[in-house]
Design an enzyme around this catalytic site. Sequence first.
Site, PDB file in Angstrom:
ATOM      1  N   ASN A   1       8.439  13.076   2.240  1.00  0.00           N
ATOM      2  CA  ASN A   1      10.050  13.993   2.094  1.00  0.00           C
ATOM      3  C   ASN A   1      10.373  14.027   3.554  1.00  0.00           C
ATOM      4  O   ASN A   1      10.081  15.115   4.101  1.00  0.00           O
ATOM      5  CB  ASN A   1      10.050  14.175   0.844  1.00  0.00           C
ATOM      6  CG  ASN A   1       9.435  13.197  -0.118  1.00  0.00           C
ATOM      7  OD1 ASN A   1       9.366  12.569  -0.389  1.00  0.00           O
ATOM      8  ND2 ASN A   1       9.104  14.578  -1.664  1.00  0.00           N
TER       9      ASN A   1
ATOM     10  N   HIS B   1       7.034  12.732   8.216  1.00  0.00           N
ATOM     11  CA  HIS B   1       7.976  11.692   8.161  1.00  0.00           C
ATOM     12  C   HIS B   1       8.878  12.447   8.867  1.00  0.00           C
ATOM     13  O   HIS B   1      10.481  11.760   8.555  1.00  0.00           O
ATOM     14  CB  HIS B   1       8.428  10.634   6.615  1.00  0.00           C
ATOM     15  CG  HIS B   1       7.219  10.317   6.363  1.00  0.00           C
ATOM     16  ND1 HIS B   1       7.087   8.934   6.029  1.00  0.00           N
ATOM     17  CD2 HIS B   1       6.467   8.974   7.413  1.00  0.00           C
ATOM     18  CE1 HIS B   1       6.814   8.241   5.575  1.00  0.00           C
ATOM     19  NE2 HIS B   1       6.006   8.455   6.947  1.00  0.00           N
TER      20      HIS B   1
HETATM   21  N1  APR Z   1       8.069  11.857 -11.336  1.00  0.00           N
HETATM   22  C1  APR Z   1       6.969  11.255 -10.943  1.00  0.00           C
HETATM   23  N2  APR Z   1       6.728  10.001 -10.075  1.00  0.00           N
HETATM   24  C2  APR Z   1       7.753   8.826  -9.914  1.00  0.00           C
HETATM   25  C3  APR Z   1       9.913   9.854  -9.820  1.00  0.00           C
HETATM   26  C4  APR Z   1       8.914  10.944 -11.208  1.00  0.00           C
HETATM   27  N3  APR Z   1      10.538  11.716 -11.490  1.00  0.00           N
HETATM   28  N4  APR Z   1      10.601   9.337 -10.382  1.00  0.00           N
HETATM   29  C5  APR Z   1      10.037   8.170  -9.262  1.00  0.00           C
HETATM   30  N5  APR Z   1       8.457   8.014  -9.553  1.00  0.00           N
HETATM   31  C6  APR Z   1       7.893   6.976  -8.894  1.00  0.00           C
HETATM   32  C7  APR Z   1       8.390   5.367  -8.703  1.00  0.00           C
HETATM   33  O1  APR Z   1       7.308   5.187  -9.917  1.00  0.00           O
HETATM   34  C8  APR Z   1       7.614   5.106  -7.020  1.00  0.00           C
HETATM   35  O2  APR Z   1       6.445   4.456  -7.459  1.00  0.00           O
HETATM   36  O3  APR Z   1       7.778   7.137  -6.846  1.00  0.00           O
HETATM   37  C9  APR Z   1       7.584   6.600  -6.554  1.00  0.00           C
HETATM   38  C10 APR Z   1       8.721   6.237  -5.155  1.00  0.00           C
HETATM   39  O4  APR Z   1       8.502   5.244  -4.559  1.00  0.00           O
HETATM   40  P1  APR Z   1       9.903   4.884  -3.155  1.00  0.00           P
HETATM   41  O5  APR Z   1      10.704   5.314  -3.136  1.00  0.00           O
HETATM   42  O6  APR Z   1       9.021   3.779  -2.589  1.00  0.00           O
HETATM   43  O7  APR Z   1       8.574   6.732  -2.208  1.00  0.00           O
HETATM   44  P2  APR Z   1       7.669   6.825  -1.453  1.00  0.00           P
HETATM   45  O8  APR Z   1       6.313   5.932  -1.268  1.00  0.00           O
HETATM   46  O9  APR Z   1       8.284   7.811  -0.765  1.00  0.00           O
HETATM   47  O10 APR Z   1       8.604   5.940   0.387  1.00  0.00           O
HETATM   48  C11 APR Z   1       7.351   6.250   1.502  1.00  0.00           C
HETATM   49  O11 APR Z   1       8.918   4.668   2.464  1.00  0.00           O
HETATM   50  O12 APR Z   1      11.177   4.463   3.119  1.00  0.00           O
HETATM   51  C12 APR Z   1       9.913   4.704   3.183  1.00  0.00           C
HETATM   52  O13 APR Z   1      10.224   6.708   4.794  1.00  0.00           O
HETATM   53  C13 APR Z   1      10.008   6.591   3.210  1.00  0.00           C
HETATM   54  O14 APR Z   1       8.685   7.901   3.239  1.00  0.00           O
HETATM   55  C14 APR Z   1       8.888   7.185   3.185  1.00  0.00           C
HETATM   56  C15 APR Z   1       8.493   6.018   2.829  1.00  0.00           C
END
Ligand code: APR
EC number: 2.3.1.286
Length: 236
Positions: free
Chosen positions: A96, A113
């Site tokens: 994040n 990141h």
């Molecule tokens: N509690 C637990 N998990 C959750 C919640 C919650 N309240 N809300 C959402 N999630 C989960 C979703 O099910 C999903 O699997 O969080 C995940 C979010 O996934 P992404 O949106 O893909 O985010 P992330 O994995 O951090 O993305 C990775 O991608 O776009 C790039 O650089 C950006 O750091 C980011 C990277």
Amino acid sequence: MNREIFKNIVILTGAGISAESGIRTFRDQDGLWEEHRIEDVATPEAFQRDPALVQRFYNLRRAQLKDENVLPNKAHEALARLESEWEGNFLLVTQNVDNLHRRAGSKNLLHMHGRLDRVFCQNCDEHWDHSENLAVDEACIACGRRGNVRPDIVWFGEMPYHMDEIYEALDKADYFISIGTSGLVYPAAGFVQIAWKARKIEFNMKETGISPAFHEHRMGPATVEVDQWVNEILTD
Ligand code: APR
């Protein structure tokens, strides 16, 4: 849990841990990548092609960190509490770019990141804290050149920060915890494989593509599940 045995802990967080603080995730319904194309706002090529568009995207997100309703939630707070009471090595790695882990009090924290509240100059590589809007012709505080200052965000196609330190900790990890990440973006998605001797726990609302690599799954909102788990291991 026996803390004599499990002493090195590495925790990876993703957008899901900040969702309940009001920060949109990327790939969920209403996620940021539904509204924007990655190649328009989150690549070095996009910044070269249309810096105004890229700066606007990050200015809006940076401004959100000042919203009085955007606060660290119980999951961020639980991880800070765990760190302060943990007797072994503790490393928190986040994908994040918000500042919520820091505001919750986490200390041994790596932003792989980058960070929304920092910028750097592509001309001289000076990095500095910056929490205001960034202008396209912003001057560098070190070299004075204009038009080269960009958000300190690792874009697609760029190398994440702190990788040596992270891999070293993963190699020694007795515990690997993944919270709120879809497991779709590498190298972070591969950490679960690298932590070869760790007991691995995944926290998410649902199954992910990398769920089979974990020993244990805690399904539900991070504010509930992480808080509960931290209470459990600290009283064990
Ligand atoms: N509690 C637990 N998990 C959750 C919640 C919650 N309240 N809300 C959402 N999630 C989960 C979703 O099910 C999903 O699997 O969080 C995940 C979010 O996934 P992404 O949106 O893909 O985010 P992330 O994995 O951090 O993305 C990775 O991608 O776009 C790039 O650089 C950006 O750091 C980011 C990277």
